[in-house]
Design a protein around this motif. Structure first.
Motif, short mmCIF file in Angstrom:
data_model
loop_
_atom_site.label_atom_id
_atom_site.label_comp_id
_atom_site.label_asym_id
_atom_site.label_seq_id
_atom_site.Cartn_x
_atom_site.Cartn_y
_atom_site.Cartn_z
N SER A 1 -11.15 3.30 -35.08
CA SER A 1 -9.99 2.42 -34.96
C SER A 1 -8.82 2.98 -35.74
CB SER A 1 -10.36 1.01 -35.46
OG SER A 1 -10.74 1.09 -36.82
N ASP A 2 -8.76 4.28 -35.85
CA ASP A 2 -7.68 4.97 -36.55
C ASP A 2 -6.38 4.83 -35.75
OD1 ASP A 2 -7.01 8.43 -37.45
OD2 ASP A 2 -6.23 6.58 -38.29
N GLU A 3 -5.31 4.44 -36.40
CA GLU A 3 -4.03 4.23 -35.73
C GLU A 3 -3.46 5.50 -35.10
OE1 GLU A 3 -2.25 1.38 -35.32
OE2 GLU A 3 -3.94 0.27 -36.15
N THR A 4 -3.89 6.69 -35.56
CA THR A 4 -3.31 7.93 -35.05
C THR A 4 -3.73 8.20 -33.61
OG1 THR A 4 -5.16 9.23 -35.91
CG2 THR A 4 -3.22 8.99 -37.34
N ASP A 5 -4.81 7.57 -33.13
CA ASP A 5 -5.27 7.80 -31.77
C ASP A 5 -4.66 6.83 -30.78
OD1 ASP A 5 -6.84 9.93 -32.41
OD2 ASP A 5 -8.69 8.77 -32.58
N ALA A 6 -3.96 5.82 -31.25
CA ALA A 6 -3.41 4.81 -30.35
C ALA A 6 -2.25 5.38 -29.53
CB ALA A 6 -2.93 3.59 -31.16
N ALA A 7 -2.16 4.93 -28.31
CA ALA A 7 -1.06 5.36 -27.46
C ALA A 7 -0.27 4.15 -27.02
CB ALA A 7 -1.59 6.10 -26.24
N MET B 1 -5.02 8.72 -14.47
CA MET B 1 -4.27 8.31 -13.28
C MET B 1 -4.38 6.79 -13.08
SD MET B 1 -2.65 10.77 -11.91
CE MET B 1 -2.33 11.36 -13.56
N HIS B 2 -5.58 6.25 -13.25
CA HIS B 2 -5.75 4.79 -13.12
C HIS B 2 -5.00 4.07 -14.24
CE1 HIS B 2 -8.41 4.60 -9.73
NE2 HIS B 2 -9.26 5.45 -10.28
N LEU B 3 -5.04 4.62 -15.44
CA LEU B 3 -4.36 4.02 -16.58
C LEU B 3 -2.86 3.94 -16.32
CD1 LEU B 3 -4.65 2.89 -19.43
CD2 LEU B 3 -4.35 5.23 -20.28
N GLN B 4 -2.32 4.95 -15.68
CA GLN B 4 -0.89 4.96 -15.34
C GLN B 4 -0.54 3.74 -14.49
OE1 GLN B 4 0.47 8.69 -13.60
NE2 GLN B 4 1.62 7.56 -12.08
N ASP B 5 -1.34 3.46 -13.48
CA ASP B 5 -1.11 2.27 -12.64
C ASP B 5 -1.25 0.99 -13.45
OD1 ASP B 5 -0.63 3.72 -10.35
OD2 ASP B 5 -2.61 3.37 -9.46
N MET B 6 -2.30 0.93 -14.27
CA MET B 6 -2.56 -0.28 -15.05
C MET B 6 -1.46 -0.56 -16.05
SD MET B 6 -6.65 0.19 -15.55
CE MET B 6 -6.86 -1.30 -16.51
N MET B 7 -0.90 0.47 -16.66
CA MET B 7 0.20 0.26 -17.62
C MET B 7 1.46 -0.17 -16.88
SD MET B 7 -0.50 3.13 -20.50
CE MET B 7 0.65 2.41 -21.67
N LYS B 8 1.66 0.36 -15.69
CA LYS B 8 2.84 0.01 -14.91
C LYS B 8 2.81 -1.46 -14.49
CE LYS B 8 4.02 3.10 -11.95
NZ LYS B 8 4.08 3.93 -10.73
N THR B 9 1.62 -1.98 -14.20
CA THR B 9 1.49 -3.37 -13.75
C THR B 9 1.27 -4.32 -14.91
OG1 THR B 9 -0.88 -3.14 -13.39
CG2 THR B 9 0.57 -2.71 -11.51
N GLY C 1 -2.11 -0.64 -24.03
CA GLY C 1 -2.39 0.40 -25.00
C GLY C 1 -3.85 0.78 -24.92
N PHE C 2 -4.20 1.85 -25.55
CA PHE C 2 -5.58 2.32 -25.51
C PHE C 2 -5.81 3.24 -26.70
CE2 PHE C 2 -2.82 5.04 -23.10
CZ PHE C 2 -3.17 6.32 -23.50
N LEU C 3 -7.05 3.51 -26.96
CA LEU C 3 -7.45 4.41 -28.05
C LEU C 3 -8.25 5.56 -27.47
CD1 LEU C 3 -8.71 1.82 -30.68
CD2 LEU C 3 -6.52 3.01 -30.66
N PHE C 4 -7.99 6.76 -27.93
CA PHE C 4 -8.83 7.89 -27.58
C PHE C 4 -9.78 8.12 -28.74
CE2 PHE C 4 -5.38 9.25 -24.65
CZ PHE C 4 -6.17 9.29 -23.50
N PHE D 1 0.82 -1.20 0.00
CA PHE D 1 0.00 0.00 0.00
C PHE D 1 0.86 1.26 0.00
CE2 PHE D 1 -2.51 3.29 2.13
CZ PHE D 1 -3.58 3.34 1.25
N ASN D 2 1.95 1.24 0.75
CA ASN D 2 2.80 2.42 0.87
C ASN D 2 3.96 2.43 -0.12
OD1 ASN D 2 1.31 3.47 3.03
ND2 ASN D 2 2.37 2.12 4.46
N SER D 3 4.03 1.44 -0.99
CA SER D 3 5.19 1.31 -1.86
C SER D 3 5.19 2.28 -3.03
CB SER D 3 5.26 -0.12 -2.40
OG SER D 3 4.20 -0.33 -3.33
N GLY D 4 4.10 2.95 -3.26
CA GLY D 4 4.01 3.82 -4.43
C GLY D 4 3.48 3.10 -5.64
N GLU D 5 3.17 1.80 -5.48
CA GLU D 5 2.64 1.02 -6.60
C GLU D 5 1.30 1.58 -7.06
OE1 GLU D 5 1.22 -3.50 -7.70
OE2 GLU D 5 2.37 -3.15 -5.88
N PHE D 6 0.54 2.17 -6.15
CA PHE D 6 -0.77 2.70 -6.47
C PHE D 6 -0.76 4.23 -6.49
CE2 PHE D 6 -1.40 -1.39 -4.34
CZ PHE D 6 -1.95 -2.08 -5.39
N LYS D 7 0.31 4.78 -6.97
CA LYS D 7 0.45 6.24 -7.02
C LYS D 7 -0.68 6.87 -7.84
CE LYS D 7 3.74 9.78 -8.39
NZ LYS D 7 5.01 10.04 -9.05
#
Length: 172
Positions: free
Chosen positions: A166-172, A145-153, A158-161, A9-15
């Motif tokens: 389904s245009d490739e230019t929106d992919a991150a 913020m949640h996505l940051q944790d999910m990508m770290k774990t 990846g995701f699309l905005f 909990f305190n490790s910063g894993e859930f920053k």
């Protein structure tokens, strides 16, 4: 109930989670101020420039004192608190200190501020507040913020905005 290990909990894993929670608390405070002030006549009264919120004297109510541009008292109101979600805690986006609101020295408003028993809402900023725009911006910030944790774990790679393209230019 699932117990987490204190070191995890305190490790910063859930920053990102912790930052998302902070963002939501701030949003809820802004929304609450907006909702509660709509219960008063101060929002529609163009003579009211600021409102002192005494949220420390009583736990069951909030005393409001309205002031004009010259810092003179022009009205009072009381908002009753029936639940914890009605308390008017400081929302810095509306606070006179954070918004740079001018306060006339030695005015009644200046005297109310010096008593340090609450905070002052800048009504100009509150009147310009757009709840829907704020809600959408908050929703996006919390998601990121949640996505940051999910990508770290590795839970997300990846995701699309956008709105279903389904245009490739929106992919991150």
């Amino acid at each position: 109930m699932i117990q987490s290990h204190p070191e995890v909990f305190n490790s910063g894993e859930f920053k990102g989670f912790n930052e998302a929670r902070r963002i939501m608390w701030c949003y809820e405070a802004r929304a609450r101020v907006c909702e509660r002030f709509e219960e008063t006549s101060f929002i529609d009264d163009i003579n009211v420039a600021a409102v002192h919120v005494d949220n420390t004297t009583r736990a069951d109510r909030v005393f409001l004192v309205a002031f004009d541009e010259a810092g003179q008292q022009v009205g009072v109101d009381t908002l009753y608190i029936d639940g914890p979600n009605q308390h008017l805690d400081i929302a810095s986006e509306f606070d006179h200190d954070f918004t740079g609101m001018d306060v006339v020295p030695d005015s009644q408003l200046d005297q109310a501020i010096s008593r340090e028993n609450g905070w002052v809402v800048n009504l100009k900023v509150l009147r310009e507040y757009e709840p829907l725009v704020d809600r959408r911006a908050t929703q996006r910030a919390v998601f990121l913020m949640h996505l940051q944790d999910m990508m770290k774990t590795g839970d997300a790679r990846g995701f699309l905005f956008g709105r279903g393209q389904s245009d490739e230019t929106d992919a991150a």
